[in-house]
Design a protein around this motif. Structure first.
Motif, mmCIF file in Angstrom:
data_model
loop_
_atom_site.group_PDB
_atom_site.id
_atom_site.type_symbol
_atom_site.label_atom_id
_atom_site.label_comp_id
_atom_site.label_asym_id
_atom_site.label_seq_id
_atom_site.Cartn_x
_atom_site.Cartn_y
_atom_site.Cartn_z
ATOM 1 N N ASP A 188 0.833 -1.197 0.000
ATOM 2 C CA ASP A 188 0.000 0.000 0.000
ATOM 3 C C ASP A 188 0.863 1.240 0.000
ATOM 4 O OD1 ASP A 188 -2.251 -1.586 0.044
ATOM 5 O OD2 ASP A 188 -2.367 -1.560 2.266
ATOM 6 N N PHE A 189 0.233 2.355 -0.373
ATOM 7 C CA PHE A 189 0.963 3.627 -0.440
ATOM 8 C C PHE A 189 1.524 3.997 0.929
ATOM 9 C CE2 PHE A 189 -1.858 5.177 -4.185
ATOM 10 C CZ PHE A 189 -1.218 4.263 -5.017
ATOM 11 N N GLU A 190 0.725 3.904 1.942
ATOM 12 C CA GLU A 190 1.138 4.349 3.265
ATOM 13 C C GLU A 190 2.276 3.486 3.818
ATOM 14 O OE1 GLU A 190 1.345 6.722 6.509
ATOM 15 O OE2 GLU A 190 0.065 7.052 4.743
ATOM 16 N N ARG A 211 -0.938 3.285 -11.705
ATOM 17 C CA ARG A 211 -0.728 3.270 -10.258
ATOM 18 C C ARG A 211 0.415 4.204 -9.863
ATOM 19 N NH1 ARG A 211 -2.404 0.406 -5.956
ATOM 20 N NH2 ARG A 211 -0.901 -0.061 -4.286
ATOM 21 N N GLU A 223 -1.050 7.607 -9.599
ATOM 22 C CA GLU A 223 -1.853 7.681 -8.370
ATOM 23 C C GLU A 223 -0.933 7.852 -7.147
ATOM 24 O OE1 GLU A 223 -4.121 4.142 -8.298
ATOM 25 O OE2 GLU A 223 -5.325 4.645 -10.073
ATOM 26 N N PHE A 224 0.170 7.143 -7.156
ATOM 27 C CA PHE A 224 1.095 7.236 -6.025
ATOM 28 C C PHE A 224 1.713 8.635 -5.938
ATOM 29 C CE2 PHE A 224 5.354 6.003 -4.090
ATOM 30 C CZ PHE A 224 4.849 5.911 -2.799
ATOM 31 N N SER A 255 0.268 11.410 -6.930
ATOM 32 C CA SER A 255 -0.793 12.295 -6.433
ATOM 33 C C SER A 255 -0.956 12.145 -4.920
ATOM 34 C CB SER A 255 -2.124 11.966 -7.135
ATOM 35 O OG SER A 255 -2.009 12.167 -8.534
ATOM 36 N N TYR A 256 -0.854 10.907 -4.458
ATOM 37 C CA TYR A 256 -0.957 10.654 -3.016
ATOM 38 C C TYR A 256 0.175 11.359 -2.265
ATOM 39 C CZ TYR A 256 -0.787 8.109 1.407
ATOM 40 O OH TYR A 256 -0.733 7.792 2.735
ATOM 41 N N ASP A 309 -0.221 15.242 -2.280
ATOM 42 C CA ASP A 309 -1.241 15.745 -1.346
ATOM 43 C C ASP A 309 -0.759 15.676 0.100
ATOM 44 O OD1 ASP A 309 -2.878 16.184 -3.487
ATOM 45 O OD2 ASP A 309 -3.929 14.252 -3.305
ATOM 46 N N LYS A 310 0.059 14.687 0.414
ATOM 47 C CA LYS A 310 0.447 14.464 1.800
ATOM 48 C C LYS A 310 1.655 15.291 2.210
ATOM 49 C CE LYS A 310 1.112 10.730 5.111
ATOM 50 N NZ LYS A 310 1.158 9.270 5.330
#
Length: 741
Positions: free
Chosen positions: A613-615, A646, A649-650, A652-653, A656-657
């Motif tokens: 997972d990303f986190e 993906r 998407e990663f 972008s994640y 944002d964080k």
């Protein structure tokens, strides 16, 4: 485009100005002063070693005088007639160098036989000269050591044979075995006995053999002509006195054996002296031989003249001569005597000069004058009575013939005395003596070696400077229309630590310093960190125009400091209060994880393949506000994974964080990963290594990014070094270090 400074790279200087920049040349040498000095010292050491190991060459000299020589027949009068002889030693020099003289020297000194001891390579002769005797562990070895000798009394081969080589191996107790060059046994013998071999024919007499069993010597039998030529090359003859002929000749001979030098030079002067005496005696013998043939003929003529005179007196009742007739007779006899002497001189001159020579013509004129006076006297005697005339003629014949005969007898006696006491016109003033060593000239060799080493080192440095076309100043990047966001100097601490790591087996490939932790955390006051802080300030304004907060760090080639720049830039941004993440986008050989002293597993490749997972991929660091993502396990298709949705998407994640996302990518000229990543990010910077990346590489890298749709914002000149060759006209870095309270 800004105008280039006067002192850019050497390549720009050569292209823009056809002149030599003395400052650049001197600066390049100063930058590599340790290399230049080290190579100079190495060459000096090589010169010292060469001088010590080279076979010494000695020189012996002798002094010979060549005096003026006179003729044999009528010598004193003839030399007076010739007006003296000019002394010319050129002929004597050539005689000394002739095969007639040197051939006898070769035969006397046995220069056609040479014994060469077989020693260790390179240092064997040096050990032999130093008197090092055979050590115990070398018993039975074929090498020769000090105290082991071979002397050959006689070595006779076929007269027309060329230079031959043989190997003589000692068998102990004076016995030996003789081999040819192919190792075939020719015969066995012992010292002080003659060894005869049929094929090839030779007779060898060894007078002394003091060597243990196994020691080998190379015996060289030169042809007589080769030995003469070898002696000619070593012999030098110099007339003394400059342009004025003094008749003094200095003979010098060079070689490694002092005993052979003295013997050869003494033999040369002795043979020359003997030859000269023999030549002088030969001239006396030739003249004496001529006179001994003429004397009986003259004696016969005298007897016949006396008989004719006596018979006429008897027929004429002893007619006496008047005073006038006796006076005429005396003068005619004197003239005949002078004519006879001139004829002897003419016979001598005819062997030395042609008939047109002034001296020869002078003698002929004098002879003609006497003949005219003789004719005048004969005309005066024609008025005398017939009886007086006849008596005058017969008496003249008797007296003239008698005087000639007496002259011949006197001359023959002189020649016999001259032959018995001939000393020649050559005198040996100084016998041969060794003056000392003339080669190798150690001081000169060492000086030349040192200069050659310095010259070679300087040439290598300058050629490297000419051939090295790497970027060395920000101005060169600006000439390519690429803004320079920062120039990062090479950190001395990072350089030392990187070298230490490079010596280990597993980290030998790391050259950018990232393997040693974050420099921004370890030494915040380092010059490199200060430069990266200026990059942080420049990026604050540069990323305002970007579409996101993602920053791609790439470069043209590997090992130029991309990971070092990415991780330490992230650290200084985090120290400024930003929330930063470093993403290792090089799934092939990335090593961002080494800067954080952890492993590379569970990273980007696992995220893109859906295994993580990303986190879970985001890891914290020891520095507050700084996180990082490793490259993960090396996948077989990294480029295809980066093109997967993906990955977008990663990004972008992460965007944002975190306040700033820094992505470390592989070199663009090696793979296309950087172009794929840069297409999905708003800002891309290229790291350029000082002195490594060329302008052509940078242009090609920019074109690769442009083809992929990536707009390159600017460059970072990394590992900038302060060099004297390029410091003129450029700004430098100043240490403004401090310690916090």
């Amino acid at each position: 485009m800004t105008q280039a400074n006067n002192t850019t790279s050497l390549r720009s200087q050569v292209q823009d100005r056809d002149e030599i920049d003395i400052g650049f040349v001197l600066g390049s040498l100063w930058d590599h002063k340790f290399f230049v000095l080290t190579l100079g010292v190495v060459f000096v050491f090589a010169g010292v070693l060469y001088s010590a190991l080279s076979t010494p060459v000695y020189e012996a000299d002798a002094l010979v005088q060549v005096e003026e020589k006179s003729g044999t027949i009528g010598g004193a009068d003839l030399e007076q007639l010739l007006g003296g002889s000019d002394l010319n030693t050129s002929a004597e020099v050539e005689i000394l160098r002739s095969r007639m003289i040197l051939g006898q020297v070769v035969d006397q000194v046995d220069l056609d036989v040479q014994v060469v001891p077989n020693t260790w390579p390179i240092i064997g002769d040096w050990l032999l000269r130093r008197g090092v005797e055979r050590p115990g562990f070398m018993e039975g070895s074929g090498t020769v050591w000090a105290g082991e000798t071979l002397r050959i009394g006689e070595l006779v081969t076929s007269h027309d044979s060329a230079t031959s080589r043989f190997t003589l191996r000692s068998e102990g107790e004076g016995r030996y075995t003789l081999f040819d060059t192919e190792g075939n046994v020719l015969g066995e013998g012992s010292a002080r006995t003659t060894l005869s071999v049929d094929q090839p024919w030779l007779e060898l007499t060894v007078t002394e053999l003091e060597a243990p069993a196994g020691a080998t010597f190379t015996v060289v039998k030169k042809s007589r002509l080769a030995a003469i030529h070898g002696l000619q090359r070593r012999l030098a003859i110099q007339p003394l006195g400059g342009r004025k002929e003094t008749g003094l000749l200095r003979l010098t001979l060079k070689g490694p054996d002092t005993t052979e030098l003295v013997e050869s030079l003494d033999a040369t002067t002795d043979v020359f002296l003997t030859q000269n005496i023999a030549r002088q005696a030969a001239e006396a013998d030739k003249s004496l031989e001529f006179l001994e043939v003429q004397a009986p003929k003259v004696r016969q003529q005298l007897t016949e003249a006396e008989n004719r005179l006596n018979e006429y007196r008897l027929q004429s009742d002893s007619v006496d001569l008047t005073l006038e007739t006796e006076s005429a007779l005396e003068r005619m006899v004197n003239i005949e005597g002078s004519l006879n002497e001139l004829e002897l001189q003419e016979s001598e001159l005819s062997r030395r000069f042609t008939s047109n020579h002034p001296v020869y013509r002078s003698l002929i004129e004098k002879k003609e004058q006497l003949l005219r006076e003789k004719a005048r006297l004969e005309q005066q005697t024609d008025d005398l009575p017939e009886t007086q005339q006849q008596i005058l003629r017969l008496s003249r014949d008797v007296q003239v013939t008698q005087e000639i005969y007496v002259q011949l007898l006197n001359r023959m006696q002189e020649l016999r005395l001259a032959r018995a006491g001939t000393v020649g016109n050559v005198r040996i003033l100084d016998d041969a003596v060794v003056k000392g060593k003339v080669a190798p000239k150690s001081a000169r060799i060492i000086a030349i070696s040192g200069l050659a080493g310095l010259l070679l080192a300087m040439t290598m440095v300058l050629l490297r400077g000419i051939l090295n076309r790497g970027i060395v100043s920000p101005d060169q990047l600006e000439e390519l229309n690429l803004p320079v966001y920062a120039t990062v100097p090479l950190s001395d601490e990072e350089k030392r630590r990187s070298k230490k790591v490079n010596r280990t087996k597993n980290e030998r490939r790391r050259k950018d310093g990232s393997a040693n932790g974050l420099l921004a955390v370890r030494n915040p006051a380092d010059l490199s960190v200060e430069a990266i802080r200026s990059l942080r300030t420049s990026l604050h304004f540069g990323m305002m125009e970007g579409s996101d907060n993602c920053l791609v760090i790439t470069g043209p080639s590997p090992s130029i400091g991309k990971s070092f720049t990415s991780t330490n830039l992230a650290a200084v941004c985090a120290q400024a209060g930003q929330k930063v993440v470093v993403l290792d986008g090089d799934m092939r050989k990335g090593h961002v994880h080494e800067a954080f002293k952890e492993d590379a597993h569970n990273g980007l490749s696992e995220v893109l393949s859906g295994k993580l997972d990303f986190e879970q991929a985001i890891r914290p660091s020891e520095l507050e506000g700084l996180s990082w993502v490793s490259r993960g396990s090396a996948p077989p298709n990294p480029s295809e994974l980066l093109m997967h949705a993906r990955f977008n998407e990663f990004l972008s994640y992460l965007s944002d964080k975190f306040d700033l996302v820094i992505i470390d990518t592989p070199p663009i000229l090696a793979v296309t990963d950087a172009a794929i990543i840069g297409k999905q990010c708003g800002t891309t910077l290229m790291v350029v290594r000082f002195g490594v990346n060329t302008p052509k590489e940078i242009q090609v890298a920019e074109n690769r990014l442009a083809v992929g749709g990536v707009n390159l914002k600017g460059t970072i000149l990394n590992a900038m070094e302060k060099k004297a060759a390029i410091s003129q006209g450029h700004y430098g870095y100043y240490n403004y270090a401090y310690k916090s309270d």
